[in-house]
Design an enzyme around this catalytic site. Structure first.
Site, short mmCIF file in Angstrom:
data_model
loop_
_atom_site.label_atom_id
_atom_site.label_comp_id
_atom_site.label_asym_id
_atom_site.label_seq_id
_atom_site.Cartn_x
_atom_site.Cartn_y
_atom_site.Cartn_z
N LYS A 153 21.88 40.98 -17.22
CA LYS A 153 21.67 42.35 -17.90
C LYS A 153 21.61 42.07 -19.39
CE LYS A 153 23.87 46.93 -17.86
NZ LYS A 153 24.99 47.83 -17.29
N LYS A 204 17.23 43.04 -16.16
CA LYS A 204 17.38 44.36 -16.78
C LYS A 204 17.49 44.13 -18.00
CE LYS A 204 20.37 48.37 -16.79
NZ LYS A 204 21.43 49.08 -16.69
N CYS A 206 32.72 48.87 -20.26
CA CYS A 206 32.36 48.58 -18.68
C CYS A 206 33.66 48.11 -18.26
CB CYS A 206 31.31 47.82 -18.79
SG CYS A 206 29.85 48.41 -19.41
N TYR A 248 12.61 55.05 -12.66
CA TYR A 248 12.56 56.82 -12.82
C TYR A 248 11.09 57.08 -12.49
CZ TYR A 248 16.88 55.38 -15.09
OH TYR A 248 18.01 55.00 -15.33
N GLU A 301 23.17 32.59 -15.24
CA GLU A 301 23.81 34.11 -14.75
C GLU A 301 23.27 34.27 -13.31
OE1 GLU A 301 26.02 36.06 -15.65
OE2 GLU A 301 26.23 36.10 -17.71
N ARG A 317 28.22 46.40 -26.67
CA ARG A 317 28.69 45.81 -25.42
C ARG A 317 28.14 44.12 -25.62
NH1 ARG A 317 29.68 50.26 -22.83
NH2 ARG A 317 28.04 51.67 -22.12
N ARG A 352 22.39 56.45 -21.40
CA ARG A 352 23.75 56.37 -22.02
C ARG A 352 23.93 57.95 -22.38
NH1 ARG A 352 24.75 51.31 -25.36
NH2 ARG A 352 24.20 49.62 -23.54
N CYS A 395 30.74 49.92 -12.03
CA CYS A 395 30.84 49.89 -13.29
C CYS A 395 31.97 50.64 -13.60
CB CYS A 395 29.55 49.72 -14.23
SG CYS A 395 29.97 49.20 -16.03
C1 PBG Z 1 26.25 50.59 -16.76
C2 PBG Z 1 24.64 51.03 -16.62
C3 PBG Z 1 23.83 51.18 -17.45
C4 PBG Z 1 22.54 51.33 -17.06
C5 PBG Z 1 22.63 50.91 -15.71
N1 PBG Z 1 23.82 50.89 -15.45
C6 PBG Z 1 24.27 51.38 -19.10
C7 PBG Z 1 24.77 50.33 -20.00
O1 PBG Z 1 24.88 49.32 -19.76
O2 PBG Z 1 24.97 51.05 -20.77
C8 PBG Z 1 21.05 51.58 -17.93
C9 PBG Z 1 20.00 52.14 -16.98
C10 PBG Z 1 19.14 52.71 -17.89
O3 PBG Z 1 18.71 52.59 -19.08
O4 PBG Z 1 17.98 53.16 -17.25
N2 PBG Z 1 26.64 51.67 -15.75
#
Ligand code: PBG
Length: 343
Positions: A213, A266, A148, A331, A251, A235, A223, A138
């Protein structure tokens, strides 16, 4: 010889042959822990997890992320030891997120040979060759505007962005990434990356597609940790509307058609229905991302003594798996692996 007196009734009481109570008593199999273990339908294991790591430039950095206690910013020199600790807990994989030294409009460090994720991937593969390294493909952590993709006239350009994702994916694979995971939600990103990998000697590198997503408020702590909030707007013009389930299945279908080896839903907890519907409709492995905001809520409530952190964590991760996820990005992974480890 003494015989136990039996209480038999003849003729047989029809109450006891009918379906349901009192013939059926589901509590019989709940009486002891071992009985419960024998009929348990879903179990968690360290095998299920991918553990996210945030990597930064500099040396000797192990800085705790304020909104994600127990998770850290790591400099590359500290990664060998951390990778060993993750592997020794039985966790098979990590996913890398990088904070670049500087940002520009095109996210140049994202596809640089000496970019932070490339350096981190090399260090981990050298220290623990078996640990599976997944990289997030990304641009948002690397662009000055925090979007992104490539921005023109205030708009994220879909097709132009695909060429950048191709460069990022090939660069990650060249640095040793075992799996690339495109997360930018551009149309056609999986097919573009598949093509670039195949043409550049990486036909065996799998793609874990962030397929569904959602434009979620649960990414807040991430973020902050990855310094990746959009500098203008939001976004919603590329990530999905949280209200849509049928669109999520489209998707997933498109990403699989473009060559995704695994698909991701996600966030996880507010989208268990999407995980379940994806499981029922498709046979590819499904990953669910238990995202930063989901983690932060549990941690905060646990620290306040409002919930039992360990029990709540195991229950919610079991729920994600029961919904149909094969793989969970979380996490909590290191904690859970420790809790599950036989002493
Ligand atoms: C984009 C990305 C995001 C997350 C993983 N990859 C952030 C977004 O889309 O703004 C979020 C993961 C999380 O909140 O744990 N590179």
């Amino acid at each position: 010889m003494t015989l136990t007196a039996l209480n038999l009734q003849a003729p047989v009481d029809t109450n006891h042959t009918a379906a349901g109570f009192p013939t059926q008593r589901l509590r019989r199999l709940r009486r002891t822990e071992n009985l419960r273990r024998m009929v348990r339908e879903t179990t968690l294991s360290a095998d299920d997890f991918i553990y996210p790591l945030f990597v930064v430039h500099g040396t000797n950095v192990r800085r705790e992320i304020a909104s994600m206690p127990g998770n850290f910013h790591w400099s590359v020199d500290k990664l060998a030891a951390e990778a060993e600790s993750i592997a020794s807990l039985g966790i098979p994989a990590v996913i890398l997120f990088g904070l670049p030294a500087s940002k520009d409009e095109w996210g140049s460090e994202d596809y640089a040979d000496d970019g932070i994720v490339q350096e981190a991937a090399r260090a981990i593969k050298q220290a623990v060759p078996d640990l599976v390294v997944v990289t997030d493909v990304c641009l948002c952590e690397y662009t000055s505007h925090g979007h992104c993709g490539i921005v023109r006239h205030g708009d994220v350009q879909n097709d132009e962005t695909l060429e950048y994702y191709q460069r990022v994916a090939v660069s990650h694979a060249a640095a040793g990434a075992d799996i690339v995971a495109p997360s930018g939600m551009m149309d056609g990103q999986v097919g573009a990356i598949r093509q670039a990998l195949d043409l550049n000697g990486f036909k065996n590198t799998p793609i874990l597609a962030y397929a569904a997503k959602f434009a979620s408020a649960f990414y807040g702590p991430f973020r902050e940790a990855a310094d990746s909030p959009p500098q203008f707007g939001n976004r919603k013009a590329y990530q999905m509307d949280p209200a849509n389930a049928r669109e999520a299945l489209r998707e997933v279908e498109l990403d699989l058609a473009e060559g995704a080896d695994m698909v991701m839903i996600k966030p996880a907890l507010p989208y268990l229905d999407i995980i379940r519907q994806t499981r029922d409709r498709f046979d590819a492995p499904i990953a669910a991302y238990n995202v930063s905001g989901e983690y932060a809520m549990v941690k905060a409530a646990g620290r306040n003594g409002w919930i039992d952190e360990q029990k709540v964590t195991l229950e919610l991760l079991t729920g994600i798996k029961r919904a149909g996820a094969d793989i969970i990005l979380s996490y909590h992974a290191k904690d859970v692996a420790r809790w599950l480890k036989p002493i």
